[in-house]
Scaffold this active site. Structure first.
Site, mmCIF file in Angstrom:
data_model
loop_
_atom_site.group_PDB
_atom_site.id
_atom_site.type_symbol
_atom_site.label_atom_id
_atom_site.label_comp_id
_atom_site.label_asym_id
_atom_site.label_seq_id
_atom_site.Cartn_x
_atom_site.Cartn_y
_atom_site.Cartn_z
ATOM 1 C CD GLU B 70 41.354 41.945 37.678
ATOM 2 O OE1 GLU B 70 41.901 42.075 38.784
ATOM 3 O OE2 GLU B 70 40.574 41.097 37.299
ATOM 4 C CG HIS B 139 32.814 34.546 39.505
ATOM 5 N ND1 HIS B 139 33.643 34.594 40.629
ATOM 6 C CD2 HIS B 139 34.009 34.767 38.524
ATOM 7 C CE1 HIS B 139 34.935 34.357 40.281
ATOM 8 N NE2 HIS B 139 34.944 34.503 39.148
HETATM 9 C C1 LIG Z 1 40.159 39.605 40.336
HETATM 10 C C2 LIG Z 1 39.869 38.441 39.433
HETATM 11 N N1 LIG Z 1 40.224 38.626 38.051
HETATM 12 C C3 LIG Z 1 40.316 37.613 37.133
HETATM 13 C C4 LIG Z 1 39.530 36.416 37.390
HETATM 14 C C5 LIG Z 1 39.397 35.512 36.476
HETATM 15 N N2 LIG Z 1 40.201 34.396 36.443
HETATM 16 C C6 LIG Z 1 39.997 33.260 37.215
HETATM 17 S S1 LIG Z 1 41.107 32.205 37.537
HETATM 18 C C7 LIG Z 1 42.107 33.218 36.624
HETATM 19 C C8 LIG Z 1 43.467 32.711 36.257
HETATM 20 C C9 LIG Z 1 44.395 32.612 37.412
HETATM 21 O O1 LIG Z 1 45.534 32.099 36.954
HETATM 22 P P1 LIG Z 1 46.541 31.434 38.266
HETATM 23 O O2 LIG Z 1 46.751 32.505 39.280
HETATM 24 O O3 LIG Z 1 47.621 31.046 37.699
HETATM 25 O O4 LIG Z 1 45.862 30.346 38.808
HETATM 26 P P2 LIG Z 1 45.399 28.880 37.985
HETATM 27 O O5 LIG Z 1 44.019 28.981 37.394
HETATM 28 O O6 LIG Z 1 46.590 28.697 37.306
HETATM 29 O O7 LIG Z 1 45.302 27.916 39.147
HETATM 30 C C10 LIG Z 1 41.464 34.392 35.966
HETATM 31 C C11 LIG Z 1 41.987 35.276 35.254
HETATM 32 C C12 LIG Z 1 39.230 36.495 38.976
HETATM 33 N N3 LIG Z 1 38.428 35.479 39.068
HETATM 34 N N4 LIG Z 1 39.371 37.309 39.709
#
Ligand SMILES: Cc1ncc(C[n+]2csc(CCOP(=O)(O)OP(=O)(O)O)c2C)c(N)n1
Ligand SMILES: [Mg+2]
Lengths: 324, 337
Positions: B70, B139
């Site tokens: 971000e 959220h």
């Molecule tokens: C700061 C922030 N940006 C975006 C999100 C939205 N978001 C939640 S999970 C996710 C993907 C995370 O991917 P990863 O770290 O690979 O974890 P996984 O979901 O595969 O376990 C996103 C973009 C968030 N919760 N927090």
């Protein structure tokens, strides 16, 4: 290192309880009774359990939005977790946190986290505390392949190195961050461990769909980080998530037959059973007995969560130091 | 006029502006989706479906999937804006301003003034805000109370599909940084939207959504609909409410509020952020200062309590201002003699 029969049974039970906890949530969420955003850990059980089976309550972990597996593996109460996800007053966080915010600090579980990348810096602090206390304890940050792109994760890695924090960055590479592929989003050689290495850490890699690979890798990593003065380390486990990013995800990013294929060939629970029965360490009957026991435990947890008292409006103002 | 959802108004406005001006660029996490996967690009088009189809139409140079970063998303928007582009950056949730706050607060908000007026920073930072989804403490938050207090930012909070259309177009064509706050519980709400591809709503002009002479109710976002419901109920009893939809919190339409209070003498501000240093406090103070002589009752704010947003359904419901709570507040200012 050969695990004892009891250790094998315990590890299997931990993985199975995570699996069935998640499979059951997947069903119950369809009914609409469970509120909020839920991210299931199903498929990645070998990582949480292969890591946490080495830890005591004095070792800390910091988790992610996909945190149920880490919490269960670290010893959080199954009933309390289920009740939390159902939003009941008996939940581990009294229904205030929900799926993304389960925490049990007394168990060394410093919280699931809704903010991607927020966990690693917290683990550095816990790792510095462990270094100061000099009792050989460690702090572990679980992060996804998506979280490894967050600046906070970079800062945490560098700061852990320069402060020699007793801290381990465990990267669970399940190939996706929400709907985006790891190969698109991670620029370095399609690999996370090499990033950590560039920050000046010792790194390891393992197969996150194989409990024994995770467990053995973590034995080495922990042996290293528990030595005062050695500082942090990082490890990348290649793994799979069996469900969508969140419950309700259409998963249009998957290839044809991908879900069937990973369930067939990359299921840590199937692999564990095949491996231990093949080697004559446990029998199918041993494992079936654990399965039955786990199913009872989950059934019981759901029944309790459904019957538990609901929070009341007055509870909103509990656990604050001041109200306006 | 076309009937469309709030989220469709976001998408169609961005598409129209991208069509009109090749400098408009979209960036954010999963705004394309599917990049680097077997399924291929366009897997999602934004988690709120507010960029669906843009990649196919305008290509990857102008519709940019970013890693989860971000701080770099907002920073890149700043750099794009300083380099002649008109970025429309998406933060999936307003809560994530936390990760990118330096780029918002110390960078984009300050360039124009700090550089002695020598530069423009035409960046739009869109984000979904608000409670109502049981999405818990990280959220579900409001962010306007923080961002409105930052000199240099324009802060927009549309409550209807038509306002999304008119305000987002103004935001994209504006030469200053604009924070565009989309209430996530409104994405599925439908309404009539003008077809005119130059339809714009100027910032700082509130909308009177109900008219009456007894009480002034000021709100925005999801809670505006709650205020309208209260006004409709009281109208049946012969009590008339002005319901003012602020549309933008910076610039703010002080005149619309003051004009109304001069007639009604009674003010309720309904705000989804916690009470301290809130929009409600800000407006109540402004009215006390500038329309003191017109007031027949102390101005009253309706806010959630000073707590994080709780998860469980019962708790979130109790947390949010509700129709009964707003009605009680209106009756309270009415009963003051
Ligand atoms: C700061 C922030 N940006 C975006 C999100 C939205 N978001 C939640 S999970 C996710 C993907 C995370 O991917 P990863 O770290 O690979 O974890 P996984 O979901 O595969 O376990 C996103 C973009 C968030 N919760 N927090
Ligand atoms: Mg991932």
């Amino acid at each position: 290192m050969q695990l004892s029969r009891d250790q094998l049974l315990k590890a299997y039970r931990q993985m199975k309880i995570i699996r069935e906890f998640e499979e059951r949530l997947h069903i119950d969420i369809q009914t609409g009774e469970i509120a909020g955003f839920t991210h299931l850990y199903c498929g990645q059980e070998a990582v949480a359990v292969g890591v946490c089976e080495h830890l005591s309550t004095d070792d800390k972990i910091v988790s992610t939005h996909r945190g149920h597996g880490h919490c269960l593996a670290k010893g959080c109460d199954v009933d309390g977790m289920m009740a939390e996800i159902w939003g009941s007053r008996d939940g581990l966080c009294k229904g205030k946190g929900g799926s993304m915010h389960i925490a049990d600090v007394d168990k060394g579980m410093l919280g699931a986290n809704g903010i991607v990348g927020a966990g690693a810096p917290i683990a550095v602090g816990a790792g510095i505390a462990a270094k100061i206390d000099a009792k050989g304890h460690v702090a572990i940050a679980f992060s996804g392949d998506g979280a490894c792109n967050q600046g906070t994760t970079f800062e945490a890695m560098n700061m852990a190195v320069v402060t020699k924090a007793a801290c381990i960055f465990v990267f669970e590479n399940n190939h996706y961050s929400e709907h985006t592929g790891f190969e698109y989003a991670v620029g370095t050689n399609k690999d996370i461990a090499s990033r950590a290495e560039a920050f000046g850490m010792k790194v390891w890699r393992g197969d996150g769909t194989d409990f024994f690979s995770v467990f053995e890798t973590m034995r080495e990593v922990l042996e290293y980080v528990r030595v005062p003065g050695n500082g942090p380390a990082a490890v990348e486990f290649d793994t799979e998530r069996f469900f969508g990013h969140f419950e309700g995800d259409p998963q249009r990013y998957r290839g044809p037959g991908e879900l069937d294929r990973i369930r067939e060939t990359r299921d840590c629970i199937k692999k564990f059973r095949a491996s231990v029965t093949g080697a004559g360490l446990l029998t199918d009957a041993d494992i079936d007995a654990v399965d039955a026991d786990v199913m009872d435990a989950i059934e019981n947890a759901v029944a309790k969560a459904k019957a538990a008292p609901r929070p009341t409006p007055e509870d909103v103002l509990e656990d604050v130091y001041i109200s306006y | 006029m076309a009937r469309m959802m709030y989220r469709e108004a976001v998408l169609s406005t961005i598409a129209e502006e991208m069509e009109r001006d090749p400098n408009v660029v979209v960036l954010g996490e999963d705004v394309v989706g599917g990049n680097g996967t077997a399924g291929g690009p366009e897997a999602i088009g934004g988690i709120w479906s507010t960029s669906a189809g843009l990649y196919g139409k305008f290509g990857g140079d102008r519709v940019i999937d970013t890693p989860i970063s971000e701080s770099a998303i907002v920073g890149a928007a700043a750099g794009l804006a300083l380099s002649g582009k008109r970025p429309v950056a998406e933060l999936m949730f307003a809560d994530f301003i936390g990760v990118s706050l330096d780029q918002i607060w110390n960078q984009i908000a300050k360039f124009r003034y700090m550089f002695g007026g020598k530069t423009k920073c035409p960046a739009v930072i869109r984000m979904a805000w608000g409670a109502g989804y049981n999405a818990a403490a990280q959220h579900s938050q409001a962010a306007h109370q923080i961002l409105t207090g930052m000199p240099g930012l324009k802060v927009v909070m549309p409550s209807t599909p038509a306002d999304v259309k008119g305000l987002l177009r103004t935001a994209i064509r504006d030469d200053d940084p604009v924070i565009f706050l989309e209430h996530k519980a409104l994405y599925g709400v439908k309404g009539e939207v003008p077809d005119d591809k130059d339809f714009m709503i100027p910032f700082g002009h509130a909308r009177l959504s109900r008219a009456g002479n007894d009480v002034t109710i000021v709100s925005t976002g999801l809670l505006l609909g709650f205020c309208e419901a209260v006004a409709d109920k009281l109208a049946a009893e012969g009590i008339g409410c002005d319901v003012i939809d602020l549309r933008t919190t910076s610039p703010i339409d002080e005149e619309a509020i003051l004009d109304s209070v001069e007639v009604t003498g009674r003010l309720v501000v309904v705000d989804e952020a916690p009470p301290r240093c809130s929009l409600a406090n800000d407006i109540c103070a402004m009215v006390a200062e500038k329309a003191f002589a017109s007031l027949k009752a102390p101005p009253l704010g309706v806010n959630p309590p000073h707590t994080p947003v709780p998860f469980a359904r019962e708790l979130e419901t109790a947390y949010l201002p509700s129709i009964p709570k707003i009605e009680a507040a209106v009756r309270k200012v009415l009963s003051y003699r």
